[in-house]
Scaffold this motif. Structure first.
Motif, PDB file in Angstrom:
ATOM      1  N   ASN A  75      38.260  68.405  31.659  1.00  0.00           N
ATOM      2  CA  ASN A  75      38.685  67.062  31.166  1.00  0.00           C
ATOM      3  C   ASN A  75      38.252  65.827  31.700  1.00  0.00           C
ATOM      4  O   ASN A  75      38.341  64.675  30.932  1.00  0.00           O
ATOM      5  CB  ASN A  75      40.386  67.199  31.375  1.00  0.00           C
ATOM      6  N   GLN A  76      37.697  65.974  32.843  1.00  0.00           N
ATOM      7  CA  GLN A  76      37.553  64.651  33.530  1.00  0.00           C
ATOM      8  C   GLN A  76      35.823  64.310  33.284  1.00  0.00           C
ATOM      9  O   GLN A  76      35.410  63.085  33.567  1.00  0.00           O
ATOM     10  CB  GLN A  76      37.441  64.555  35.041  1.00  0.00           C
ATOM     11  N   LEU A  78      32.049  64.254  31.523  1.00  0.00           N
ATOM     12  CA  LEU A  78      31.011  64.173  30.297  1.00  0.00           C
ATOM     13  C   LEU A  78      29.858  65.026  30.668  1.00  0.00           C
ATOM     14  O   LEU A  78      29.236  64.626  31.752  1.00  0.00           O
ATOM     15  CB  LEU A  78      30.618  62.820  29.974  1.00  0.00           C
ATOM     16  N   HIS A  98      34.004  64.624  19.690  1.00  0.00           N
ATOM     17  CA  HIS A  98      34.947  64.871  20.913  1.00  0.00           C
ATOM     18  C   HIS A  98      36.515  64.404  20.921  1.00  0.00           C
ATOM     19  O   HIS A  98      37.004  64.820  21.487  1.00  0.00           O
ATOM     20  CB  HIS A  98      34.112  64.009  21.787  1.00  0.00           C
ATOM     21  N   ASN A 104      41.286  64.116  24.319  1.00  0.00           N
ATOM     22  CA  ASN A 104      40.831  62.922  23.725  1.00  0.00           C
ATOM     23  C   ASN A 104      41.607  62.505  22.750  1.00  0.00           C
ATOM     24  O   ASN A 104      41.385  61.431  22.215  1.00  0.00           O
ATOM     25  CB  ASN A 104      39.418  63.105  23.214  1.00  0.00           C
ATOM     26  N   THR A 151      34.337  58.687  24.810  1.00  0.00           N
ATOM     27  CA  THR A 151      35.520  59.346  25.194  1.00  0.00           C
ATOM     28  C   THR A 151      36.233  58.919  26.581  1.00  0.00           C
ATOM     29  O   THR A 151      37.141  59.492  27.206  1.00  0.00           O
ATOM     30  CB  THR A 151      35.458  60.958  25.338  1.00  0.00           C
ATOM     31  N   LYS A 153      35.163  59.499  29.991  1.00  0.00           N
ATOM     32  CA  LYS A 153      35.509  60.292  31.169  1.00  0.00           C
ATOM     33  C   LYS A 153      34.952  59.512  32.464  1.00  0.00           C
ATOM     34  O   LYS A 153      34.099  58.811  32.411  1.00  0.00           O
ATOM     35  CB  LYS A 153      34.458  61.353  30.923  1.00  0.00           C
ATOM     36  N   GLN A 154      35.469  60.240  33.500  1.00  0.00           N
ATOM     37  CA  GLN A 154      35.379  59.391  34.905  1.00  0.00           C
ATOM     38  C   GLN A 154      33.937  60.159  35.541  1.00  0.00           C
ATOM     39  O   GLN A 154      33.313  59.325  36.405  1.00  0.00           O
ATOM     40  CB  GLN A 154      36.571  59.871  35.755  1.00  0.00           C
ATOM     41  N   TYR A 156      30.238  61.816  35.112  1.00  0.00           N
ATOM     42  CA  TYR A 156      29.037  62.116  34.054  1.00  0.00           C
ATOM     43  C   TYR A 156      28.286  63.187  34.987  1.00  0.00           C
ATOM     44  O   TYR A 156      27.557  62.891  35.961  1.00  0.00           O
ATOM     45  CB  TYR A 156      28.272  60.677  33.777  1.00  0.00           C
ATOM     46  N   ARG A 183      31.822  54.569  37.292  1.00  0.00           N
ATOM     47  CA  ARG A 183      31.671  56.165  37.159  1.00  0.00           C
ATOM     48  C   ARG A 183      31.273  56.860  38.335  1.00  0.00           C
ATOM     49  O   ARG A 183      30.183  56.340  38.971  1.00  0.00           O
ATOM     50  CB  ARG A 183      30.960  56.412  35.900  1.00  0.00           C
TER      51      ARG A 183
ATOM     52  N   ASN B 163      32.747  69.477  27.812  1.00  0.00           N
ATOM     53  CA  ASN B 163      33.310  68.210  27.805  1.00  0.00           C
ATOM     54  C   ASN B 163      34.601  68.025  27.374  1.00  0.00           C
ATOM     55  O   ASN B 163      35.148  67.199  26.834  1.00  0.00           O
ATOM     56  CB  ASN B 163      32.522  67.899  26.508  1.00  0.00           C
ATOM     57  N   GLY B 164      35.410  69.123  27.756  1.00  0.00           N
ATOM     58  CA  GLY B 164      36.789  69.367  27.948  1.00  0.00           C
ATOM     59  C   GLY B 164      37.375  69.965  26.672  1.00  0.00           C
ATOM     60  O   GLY B 164      38.654  69.780  26.746  1.00  0.00           O
TER      61      GLY B 164
END
Lengths: 204, 256
Positions: A75-76, A78, A98, A104, A151, A153-154, A156, A183, B163-164
């Motif tokens: 979930n965190q 990319l 996404h 998201n 989206t 994300k923290q 990458y 990031r 990607n979640g």
């Protein structure tokens, strides 16, 4: 923060990792380099739960990776893989894709931000109306990256993000990565021109 | 009106026409055609003998056992045709088929035909058989599309997970493809029914002496029952098999 602690893994009779350790601090940008087959992408696959090390522990932002926690870690993230087949009709569909994920759903798709990112990556704004099939490999990868960035994300994870890019686009990609000071970024690249935009490069 | 022995032989003579042309164009299908036709004749004659007794006994347990046997054969056939792991997926597929057939067949007999005996051999056995035949086709297409899609587009599947996307979210595009491919033919058949062809149930009832209005009512109800049972079975099969087919991290097992 990403921690690989005492990772051991062998593949096809070769010891790829033996008690391997890597600690990436919050908002640090680390590039992983090395010849083909040395296990660069394997490191990302461990983190994403696509491969299991024989021994060792992986941690992302304080969450220890396990079957139960893998969703919390994903979930965190990319993740920009090197080869992506994108079964979408057009670019806008990809950019919005996404946002269908539960993680998201509370976030809003912002097309103006997408267009700003197009400019930052040297992509023509009109591409947003194009069919995916009309794009080159490099364009597809950069737009997939933009789709992920939207989206928020923290962490990458970028796997050879410049492999299909010309030198000018590689510089833009490097400058963008450098500008993401809030990031944590772990990238795989053998491109020395790209590596210089990172806080440090680790050669396997 | 019954078909006489000589009438039956005359009917079989029609096979000579396709056999001639299949041979003329060297398709290599003549032997398969003859084996297929022979198997069909023998199997159906055996079924006729069996059904004679089944109708005479009319015992709910024997009827149920017969449907269970047909369901096992259907589940095995689907897994053989899709080349998926039989040891891993037989039980989930069997459970899905059995639930769909029994639920829809008993609903049809109890609520639509409104028979007091739900397991009456004359209704329970042929209706279950017809539903099973269609479930089989829908599931072969759905399972093939679903699992081969995930194998072929594993990059995209992983891209979503990485990607979640949750496991269910990552599977959704493949579920959608499987449903579209397996139900498009049935929807197309329903759309042209009565215009392009007179369907089997209706033709059978007309030949058996039923009035056209009774025949079409049965045909309409059966088509809807078949459609519903196929969809229910495909959804349950995909849901039940995927629990066995994927590991805890959401990746398709190599053994599938």
């Amino acid at each position: 923060m990403i921690n690989y602690n005492d990772i051991t893994f062998s593949y096809g009779g070769n010891n790829l990792f033996k008690d391997f350790n890597l600690n990436i601090t919050d908002n640090e940008h680390v590039c992983i380099a090395g010849r083909s087959g040395v296990g660069k992408s394997t490191l990302l696959n461990f983190l994403l739960g696509f491969l299991q090390p024989e021994k060792g522990m992986i941690e992302v932002n304080g969450i220890q990776q396990s079957n139960e926690n893998i969703q919390l870690i994903r979930n965190q993230i990319l993740w920009l893989p090197q080869d992506i087949n994108l079964p979408f009709q057009n670019v806008r569909e990809l950019l919005q894709f996404h946002f269908q994920f539960k993680v998201n759903r509370k976030k809003l798709y912002d097309e103006s931000k997408a267009l700003e990112l197009f400019a930052a990556f040297g992509l023509d704004r009109s591409l947003i109306n194009h069919e995916i099939a009309q794009l080159s490999g490099g364009q597809k990868q950069r737009i997939a990256f933009i789709a992920g960035i939207l989206t928020d994300k923290q962490v990458y994870l970028l796997d050879e993000p410049t492999a299909a890019l010309d030198p000018e686009s590689t510089i833009r990609m490097g400058q963008f990565v450098q500008s993401c000071t809030d990031r944590t970024i772990m990238a795989i690249s053998h491109d020395e021109h790209f590596q210089k935009y990172f806080d440090r490069t680790i050669t396997l | 009106m019954d078909i006489s022995f000589w009438g039956f032989m005359m009917g079989l003579l029609l096979l000579l026409i396709p056999c001639y042309y299949l041979n003329f164009y060297k398709t290599g299908l003549v032997k398969d055609t003859l084996i297929g036709a022979s198997r069909m004749i023998i199997q159906l004659f055996l079924i006729a003998i069996y059904l004679e007794y089944l109708f005479k006994w009319n015992n709910a347990w024997i009827n149920l056992l017969w449907v269970v046997v047909m369901t096992v054969v259907a589940a095995l056939t689907v897994l053989n045709r899709t080349k998926l792991s039989r040891s891993l997926l037989l039980l989930p597929a069997l459970g899905a088929f059995l639930f769909s057939v029994l639920f829809i067949a008993l609903y049809f007999i109890g609520c639509v035909v409104q028979m007091s005996d739900l397991f009456d051999a004359r209704y329970f056995v042929p209706i279950s058989g017809m539903i099973l035949g269609n479930i089989l086709i829908a599931n072969v297409i759905a399972l093939n599309t679903f699992y081969s899609g995930i194998k072929r587009e594993s990059n995209f599947y992983r891209y979503q997970l990485g990607n979640g996307a949750t496991f269910q979210e990552a599977l959704r595009p493949f579920m959608r493809d499987a449903l579209i491919k397996s139900f498009n033919p049935t929807i197309a058949t329903m759309t042209v029914m009565g215009l392009v062809s007179l369907p089997g149930t209706m033709t059978g009832q007309l030949l058996g002496g039923s009035s056209p209005s009774v025949a079409i009512k049965y045909q309409i109800m059966l088509m809807i029952a078949i459609f519903a049972s196929s969809l229910i079975s495909v959804l349950i099969t995909l849901w039940a098999t995927r629990r066995k087919a994927f590991d805890t991290n959401g990746l398709l097992k190599d053994t599938i």
